[in-house]
Design a protein around this motif. Structure first.
Motif, PDB file in Angstrom:
ATOM      1  N   TYR A  17     -49.662  11.616 -10.739  1.00 18.58           N
ATOM      2  CA  TYR A  17     -49.821  11.502  -9.332  1.00 18.58           C
ATOM      3  C   TYR A  17     -49.508  14.112  -9.322  1.00 18.58           C
ATOM      4  O   TYR A  17     -48.767  13.878 -10.602  1.00 18.58           O
ATOM      5  CB  TYR A  17     -49.419  11.370  -8.459  1.00 18.58           C
ATOM      6  CG  TYR A  17     -49.960   9.766  -8.515  1.00 18.58           C
ATOM      7  CD1 TYR A  17     -50.685   9.486  -7.813  1.00 18.58           C
ATOM      8  CD2 TYR A  17     -49.052   8.766  -8.856  1.00 18.58           C
ATOM      9  CE1 TYR A  17     -51.523   8.181  -7.788  1.00 18.58           C
ATOM     10  CE2 TYR A  17     -49.470   7.562  -9.137  1.00 18.58           C
ATOM     11  CZ  TYR A  17     -50.542   7.344  -8.555  1.00 18.58           C
ATOM     12  OH  TYR A  17     -51.043   5.799  -8.623  1.00 18.58           O
ATOM     13  N   PHE A  45     -48.733   3.897 -11.465  1.00 16.94           N
ATOM     14  CA  PHE A  45     -48.496   2.704 -10.211  1.00 16.94           C
ATOM     15  C   PHE A  45     -48.735   1.244 -11.346  1.00 16.94           C
ATOM     16  O   PHE A  45     -49.566   0.832 -11.739  1.00 16.94           O
ATOM     17  CB  PHE A  45     -50.238   2.674  -9.326  1.00 16.94           C
ATOM     18  CG  PHE A  45     -49.995   2.281  -9.377  1.00 16.94           C
ATOM     19  CD1 PHE A  45     -49.516   2.468  -7.617  1.00 16.94           C
ATOM     20  CD2 PHE A  45     -51.304   1.437  -8.480  1.00 16.94           C
ATOM     21  CE1 PHE A  45     -49.491   1.803  -6.199  1.00 16.94           C
ATOM     22  CE2 PHE A  45     -51.603   1.264  -7.371  1.00 16.94           C
ATOM     23  CZ  PHE A  45     -50.925   1.002  -6.212  1.00 16.94           C
ATOM     24  N   TRP A  93     -44.979   3.388  -2.539  1.00 20.63           N
ATOM     25  CA  TRP A  93     -45.344   4.737  -1.334  1.00 20.63           C
ATOM     26  C   TRP A  93     -45.170   4.060  -0.583  1.00 20.63           C
ATOM     27  O   TRP A  93     -44.510   3.376   0.417  1.00 20.63           O
ATOM     28  CB  TRP A  93     -46.567   4.659  -2.157  1.00 20.63           C
ATOM     29  CG  TRP A  93     -46.911   5.003  -3.450  1.00 20.63           C
ATOM     30  CD1 TRP A  93     -47.462   4.147  -4.478  1.00 20.63           C
ATOM     31  CD2 TRP A  93     -47.802   6.524  -3.910  1.00 20.63           C
ATOM     32  NE1 TRP A  93     -47.441   5.116  -5.599  1.00 20.63           N
ATOM     33  CE2 TRP A  93     -47.868   6.352  -5.106  1.00 20.63           C
ATOM     34  CE3 TRP A  93     -48.457   7.522  -3.062  1.00 20.63           C
ATOM     35  CZ2 TRP A  93     -48.408   7.067  -5.533  1.00 20.63           C
ATOM     36  CZ3 TRP A  93     -48.334   8.417  -3.223  1.00 20.63           C
ATOM     37  CH2 TRP A  93     -48.804   8.468  -4.887  1.00 20.63           C
ATOM     38  N   GLN A 134     -49.601   1.810   3.312  1.00 20.81           N
ATOM     39  CA  GLN A 134     -51.240   1.906   2.950  1.00 20.81           C
ATOM     40  C   GLN A 134     -52.067   1.300   4.684  1.00 20.81           C
ATOM     41  O   GLN A 134     -52.104   0.466   4.979  1.00 20.81           O
ATOM     42  CB  GLN A 134     -52.160   0.978   2.065  1.00 20.81           C
ATOM     43  CG  GLN A 134     -50.941   0.839   0.314  1.00 20.81           C
ATOM     44  CD  GLN A 134     -51.355   2.437  -0.127  1.00 20.81           C
ATOM     45  OE1 GLN A 134     -51.935   2.533  -0.421  1.00 20.81           O
ATOM     46  NE2 GLN A 134     -50.239   2.624  -0.257  1.00 20.81           N
ATOM     47  N   ARG A 162     -62.836   2.029  -2.028  1.00 22.60           N
ATOM     48  CA  ARG A 162     -62.305   3.191  -2.896  1.00 22.60           C
ATOM     49  C   ARG A 162     -61.429   1.905  -3.832  1.00 22.60           C
ATOM     50  O   ARG A 162     -60.328   1.515  -2.757  1.00 22.60           O
ATOM     51  CB  ARG A 162     -61.831   4.702  -2.771  1.00 22.60           C
ATOM     52  CG  ARG A 162     -60.186   4.606  -4.593  1.00 22.60           C
ATOM     53  CD  ARG A 162     -59.061   5.924  -3.803  1.00 22.60           C
ATOM     54  NE  ARG A 162     -58.791   5.809  -4.233  1.00 22.60           N
ATOM     55  CZ  ARG A 162     -57.234   5.848  -4.837  1.00 22.60           C
ATOM     56  NH1 ARG A 162     -57.170   5.831  -4.064  1.00 22.60           N
ATOM     57  NH2 ARG A 162     -56.200   6.208  -6.266  1.00 22.60           N
ATOM     58  N   TYR A 173     -58.076   0.820  -6.298  1.00 21.51           N
ATOM     59  CA  TYR A 173     -57.020   1.657  -7.625  1.00 21.51           C
ATOM     60  C   TYR A 173     -56.183   0.627  -8.541  1.00 21.51           C
ATOM     61  O   TYR A 173     -55.783   1.085  -9.321  1.00 21.51           O
ATOM     62  CB  TYR A 173     -56.055   2.580  -7.032  1.00 21.51           C
ATOM     63  CG  TYR A 173     -55.443   2.390  -5.562  1.00 21.51           C
ATOM     64  CD1 TYR A 173     -54.456   1.003  -5.767  1.00 21.51           C
ATOM     65  CD2 TYR A 173     -54.839   2.381  -4.341  1.00 21.51           C
ATOM     66  CE1 TYR A 173     -54.069   0.744  -4.750  1.00 21.51           C
ATOM     67  CE2 TYR A 173     -54.470   2.062  -3.537  1.00 21.51           C
ATOM     68  CZ  TYR A 173     -53.648   0.802  -3.679  1.00 21.51           C
ATOM     69  OH  TYR A 173     -52.875   0.162  -3.152  1.00 21.51           O
ATOM     70  N   SER A 231     -56.841   8.758  -7.518  1.00 21.06           N
ATOM     71  CA  SER A 231     -55.901   9.580  -6.790  1.00 21.06           C
ATOM     72  C   SER A 231     -56.391  10.880  -7.272  1.00 21.06           C
ATOM     73  O   SER A 231     -57.107  11.596  -6.147  1.00 21.06           O
ATOM     74  CB  SER A 231     -55.080   9.378  -6.084  1.00 21.06           C
ATOM     75  OG  SER A 231     -54.243  10.254  -7.331  1.00 21.06           O
ATOM     76  N   THR A 285     -55.215   3.791   1.317  1.00 21.01           N
ATOM     77  CA  THR A 285     -53.981   4.059   0.878  1.00 21.01           C
ATOM     78  C   THR A 285     -52.766   4.742   1.483  1.00 21.01           C
ATOM     79  O   THR A 285     -53.007   4.433   3.136  1.00 21.01           O
ATOM     80  CB  THR A 285     -54.664   5.216   0.265  1.00 21.01           C
ATOM     81  OG1 THR A 285     -53.000   5.684  -1.359  1.00 21.01           O
ATOM     82  CG2 THR A 285     -54.774   6.664   0.445  1.00 21.01           C
ATOM     83  N   SER A 286     -51.445   5.685   0.766  1.00 21.63           N
ATOM     84  CA  SER A 286     -51.273   5.601   2.226  1.00 21.63           C
ATOM     85  C   SER A 286     -51.059   7.741   2.705  1.00 21.63           C
ATOM     86  O   SER A 286     -52.233   7.940   1.676  1.00 21.63           O
ATOM     87  CB  SER A 286     -49.527   6.239   0.894  1.00 21.63           C
ATOM     88  OG  SER A 286     -49.906   7.046   0.262  1.00 21.63           O
ATOM     89  N   THR A 324     -50.783   9.925  -0.204  1.00 24.23           N
ATOM     90  CA  THR A 324     -52.584  10.277  -0.774  1.00 24.23           C
ATOM     91  C   THR A 324     -53.357  10.994   0.140  1.00 24.23           C
ATOM     92  O   THR A 324     -53.859  11.626  -0.286  1.00 24.23           O
ATOM     93  CB  THR A 324     -52.558   9.208  -1.731  1.00 24.23           C
ATOM     94  OG1 THR A 324     -51.408   8.865  -2.401  1.00 24.23           O
ATOM     95  CG2 THR A 324     -54.178   9.259  -2.215  1.00 24.23           C
ATOM     96  N   PRO A 383     -47.317  -0.509  -1.951  1.00 22.61           N
ATOM     97  CA  PRO A 383     -47.066  -0.599  -3.515  1.00 22.61           C
ATOM     98  C   PRO A 383     -45.791   0.614  -4.144  1.00 22.61           C
ATOM     99  O   PRO A 383     -45.101   1.136  -3.395  1.00 22.61           O
ATOM    100  CB  PRO A 383     -48.396  -0.100  -4.411  1.00 22.61           C
ATOM    101  CG  PRO A 383     -48.794   0.892  -2.811  1.00 22.61           C
ATOM    102  CD  PRO A 383     -47.806   0.307  -1.763  1.00 22.61           C
TER     103      PRO A 383
HETATM  104  N1  PCA Z   1     -51.640   7.109  -3.251  1.00 15.36           N
HETATM  105  C1  PCA Z   1     -51.715   6.075  -4.497  1.00 15.36           C
HETATM  106  C2  PCA Z   1     -51.752   4.322  -5.350  1.00 15.36           C
HETATM  107  C3  PCA Z   1     -50.923   3.818  -3.509  1.00 15.36           C
HETATM  108  C4  PCA Z   1     -51.109   5.129  -2.981  1.00 15.36           C
HETATM  109  O1  PCA Z   1     -50.063   5.615  -1.568  1.00 15.36           O
HETATM  110  C5  PCA Z   1     -53.332   6.082  -4.835  1.00 15.36           C
HETATM  111  O2  PCA Z   1     -54.046   6.082  -3.828  1.00 15.36           O
HETATM  112  O3  PCA Z   1     -54.054   6.317  -6.011  1.00 15.36           O
END
Ligand code: PCA
Length: 322
Positions: free
Chosen positions: A32, A88, A142, A145, A165, A167, A187, A204-205, A208, A229
């Motif tokens: 990341y 991850f 994270w 979500q 999407r 992951y 990401s 996602t969070s 991100t 996660p």
């Molecule tokens: N961000 C990463 C993993 C979980 C998150 O919140 C992503 O979106 O790839």
């Protein structure tokens, strides 16, 4: 070619660390970008290791999948291509069900629950890694979500046909149950995937969502808090054993500190990055009760599926958690 030169340089660095008396240099591969708390935390961790060893043990952080692609980091650590890396947890879902537990929807939706789930699953996680010649150094979550979409999502029918999407294999499974079509996108590739129309929705969070500048592609953030996660920092066991004892200790101490700091960072990011989404013009909304009810029902089904797949060990783990 560029990758080859990088790897050649890496091999030299690793060899040097073995032959030199004390000074050790480790390359660390992480997936990341710097604009995430995970990477910031890792940089601080590396700094602390260096300070604790009077500059003798240095960890060079290669963030944003710049050295090794995310999917390849676990194997790179296992084969000692790099001695240390971050991944991850959910990305390993196809390797063993234990790694899927981390992405199950609506199993752990706040940090207290996430911590509990981590505590309950930690020894199983350690055992799986150990079998592959690796060690768990620490794990950091994270923020919860949430759902990023062009149109408002009021009930699960709104997922039908969406290009969602994914992951992890668990998130792909969720997409299928929602009658959406999952596409795996790392990401760092989110902006490109949105702009080329490969995806039109993601879960996602807020972290991100901010680092990918999601507001350029979607307008709605529905704060469903579906799961929390985690990433894990892993080390090759043999590389660890070869370290000077005082370096091993420095690494473990810095890891314990990083774990605690990382959990706090994730909690702070939950608020600050959600605010940032709103400040950038995203419509941040609470989910409708109808949406939550349907999503939770799917989460329950997925937990049952998981327990079947994970067998006795999995069932015992889930019941300990509950
Ligand atoms: N961000 C990463 C993993 C979980 C998150 O919140 C992503 O979106 O790839």
């Amino acid at each position: 070619m560029k990758q080859f030169i990088k790897m050649a340089a890496l091999t030299v660095a690793v060899c040097t660390s073995v032959t030199a008396n004390a000074a050790t240099r480790w390359d660390m591969a992480t997936p990341y970008v710097d604009a995430t708390h995970h990477t910031q935390n890792i940089r601080q961790f590396a700094e602390e290791v260096k300070t604790a060893t009077d500059g003798e043990f240095e960890i060079i952080v290669h963030a944003g999948a710049s050295l090794i692609k995310h999917k390849e980091i676990p194997r790179a650590v296992r084969t000692q291509q790099v001695p240390i890396g971050e991944v991850f947890i959910g990305i390993l879902g196809n390797e063993d069900p234990i790694y899927k537990l981390d992405n199950l929807p609506f199993l752990a939706t706040n940090f207290t629950q996430a911590k509990k789930l981590y505590e309950v699953s930690k020894s199983a996680l350690q055992a799986k890694l150990d079998k592959k010649g690796m060690m768990l150094l620490y794990s950091v979550p994270w923020p919860p979500q949430g759902l990023y979409s062009k149109e408002p999502i009021n009930n699960i029918a709104d997922f039908k046909g969406a290009k969602l999407r994914a992951y992890s294999s668990t998130l792909s499974r969720l997409a299928i149950l929602l009658e959406a079509s999952p596409t795996t996108v790392q990401s760092v590739e989110i902006p490109q995937a949105f702009s080329t129309g490969i995806i039109d929705m993601m879960i996602t969070s807020p972290t991100t969502g901010v680092s990918s500048q999601s507001w350029d592609y979607v307008n709605n953030y529905t704060d469903v808090q579906a799961w929390i996660p985690k990433n894990m920092v892993i080390v090759n066991k043999r590389a660890f054993k070869r370290l000077d004892k005082s370096f091993q200790q420095a690494l473990l101490t810095a890891a314990a500190t990083a774990e605690q700091r990382g959990w706090e960072m994730a909690m702070n990011e939950t608020t600050s990055k959600t605010q940032e989404l709103a400040a950038k013009g995203m419509k941040v909304v609470e989910p409708t009760p109808e949406l939550m009810e349907s999503l939770k029902a799917i989460g329950d089904d997925m937990a049952k599926e998981w327990a079947e797949e994970a067998g006795e060990e999995g069932k015992a783990l889930l019941s300990e958690y509950h």
